[in-house]
Design a protein around this motif. Structure first.
Motif, PDB file in Angstrom:
ATOM      1  N   TYR A 103       0.595  -0.681   0.243  1.00  0.00           N
ATOM      2  CA  TYR A 103      -0.353   0.253  -0.194  1.00  0.00           C
ATOM      3  C   TYR A 103       0.895   1.395   0.065  1.00  0.00           C
ATOM      4  CZ  TYR A 103      -3.191  -3.352   2.070  1.00  0.00           C
ATOM      5  OH  TYR A 103      -4.653  -4.435   1.983  1.00  0.00           O
ATOM      6  N   TRP A 115      -3.455   3.373  -1.677  1.00  0.00           N
ATOM      7  CA  TRP A 115      -3.940   2.651  -3.044  1.00  0.00           C
ATOM      8  C   TRP A 115      -3.122   1.616  -2.332  1.00  0.00           C
ATOM      9  CZ3 TRP A 115      -4.708   3.765  -8.268  1.00  0.00           C
ATOM     10  CH2 TRP A 115      -5.124   5.680  -8.768  1.00  0.00           C
ATOM     11  N   PHE A 117      -0.716  -2.084  -5.068  1.00  0.00           N
ATOM     12  CA  PHE A 117      -0.124  -2.671  -6.316  1.00  0.00           C
ATOM     13  C   PHE A 117       0.409  -3.812  -5.810  1.00  0.00           C
ATOM     14  CE2 PHE A 117       0.862   1.956  -4.849  1.00  0.00           C
ATOM     15  CZ  PHE A 117       0.833   2.231  -5.766  1.00  0.00           C
ATOM     16  N   THR A 155       4.372   4.848 -11.036  1.00  0.00           N
ATOM     17  CA  THR A 155       3.496   5.237  -9.897  1.00  0.00           C
ATOM     18  C   THR A 155       4.627   6.089  -9.183  1.00  0.00           C
ATOM     19  OG1 THR A 155       5.682   3.907  -8.697  1.00  0.00           O
ATOM     20  CG2 THR A 155       3.445   2.121  -9.891  1.00  0.00           C
ATOM     21  N   ALA A 196      -2.465  -1.257 -10.015  1.00  0.00           N
ATOM     22  CA  ALA A 196      -2.583  -0.211  -9.225  1.00  0.00           C
ATOM     23  C   ALA A 196      -4.393   0.082  -9.243  1.00  0.00           C
ATOM     24  CB  ALA A 196      -1.467   0.713  -9.267  1.00  0.00           C
ATOM     25  N   ARG A 221      -7.684   1.832 -13.118  1.00  0.00           N
ATOM     26  CA  ARG A 221      -6.011   1.691 -12.892  1.00  0.00           C
ATOM     27  C   ARG A 221      -4.862   2.943 -13.515  1.00  0.00           C
ATOM     28  NH1 ARG A 221      -8.611  -1.742 -10.338  1.00  0.00           N
ATOM     29  NH2 ARG A 221      -8.311  -4.057 -11.293  1.00  0.00           N
TER      30      ARG A 221
END
Length: 224
Positions: A103, A115, A117, A155, A196, A221
């Motif tokens: 996270y 979020w 991942f 990211t 994500a 996403r």
């Protein structure tokens, strides 16, 4: 940084995914693993070179420490090989932390948006880490820190850092190569590796747990 992750894998799943040998400790699956908790960590046995699964405390205490004092949960890839806190561990005590997702919290108004991942192919993540053994009055504490690096292009809009993820093909190098070679693995994950999605703020509280913490808020996403 990497300050929270999920590992609901069973012992048998971790045995298969990481080729674990020997006995393994009791492990309760968790979707909200936080610092200062005991965590399942994969280490290489120095004599047999088999991979073993052990419980280590998340928050590294170096072997030269006079007390528990600082317990950094992350080690920066840029300095892990040279920092007095981590260089001995990076030289000879590298390990992997199994996870299914990690996270990060996006900057913005409170409460910040969390979020999750995870790997697109559904495989477990192998988070790079270093571990230490600290002795105090006859008791031994083994602890670790997760290695982080700059976020990749997909990211960095969420967070500027990400954990170093060791691919399956690179595990032998990570465990056994000299530091100068292992350092080449301290790079951001390929953009195509991760997906994500936004999750609810229940994950913000360490006491909350369960698979619902990874439920997407929507079909969000990251655009690649």
């Amino acid at each position: 940084m990497c300050g929270r992750f999920a590992n609901p894998l069973s012992l048998e799943q971790m045995r298969q995914a990481f080729h674990i040998a020997g006995r393994a400790p009791d492990w309760l699956p968790s979707w909200n693993i936080a610092p200062r908790q005991p965590v399942a960590v994969v280490r290489r046995h120095p004599a047999s070179l088999d991979l073993r699964l052990d419980l280590l405390l998340w928050g590294l205490v170096p072997n030269w420490a006079h007390d528990m004092g600082r317990q950094p949960i992350n080690a920066r890839a840029e300095t892990v090989a040279t920092s007095g806190m981590f260089r001995a561990a990076f030289r000879s005590r590298r390990c992997l932390v199994p996870a299914t997702a990690y996270y990060e919290w996006q900057a913005g108004p409170s409460p910040r948006q969390p979020w999750a991942f995870a790997r697109r192919d559904g495989k477990p993540l192998a988070l790079a880490a270093v571990w230490e053994s600290w002795e105090y009055e006859g008791d031994i504490l083994r602890s670790f820190a997760i290695v982080t690096t700059q976020a990749n292009a997909a990211t960095r809009s969420i967070h500027e850092r990400m954990p170093v993820i060791i691919d399956d093909k690179d595990r032998d190098v990570w465990f056994g190569a000299p530091p100068a070679i292992a350092e080449h693995l301290l790079a951001p994950a390929p953009v195509e590796m991760l997906r994500a999605w936004r999750v609810g703020t229940r994950v913000n509280k360490v006491g909350h747990d369960g698979p619902d913490l990874l439920t997407p808020l929507a079909e969000d996403r990251l655009q690649e």
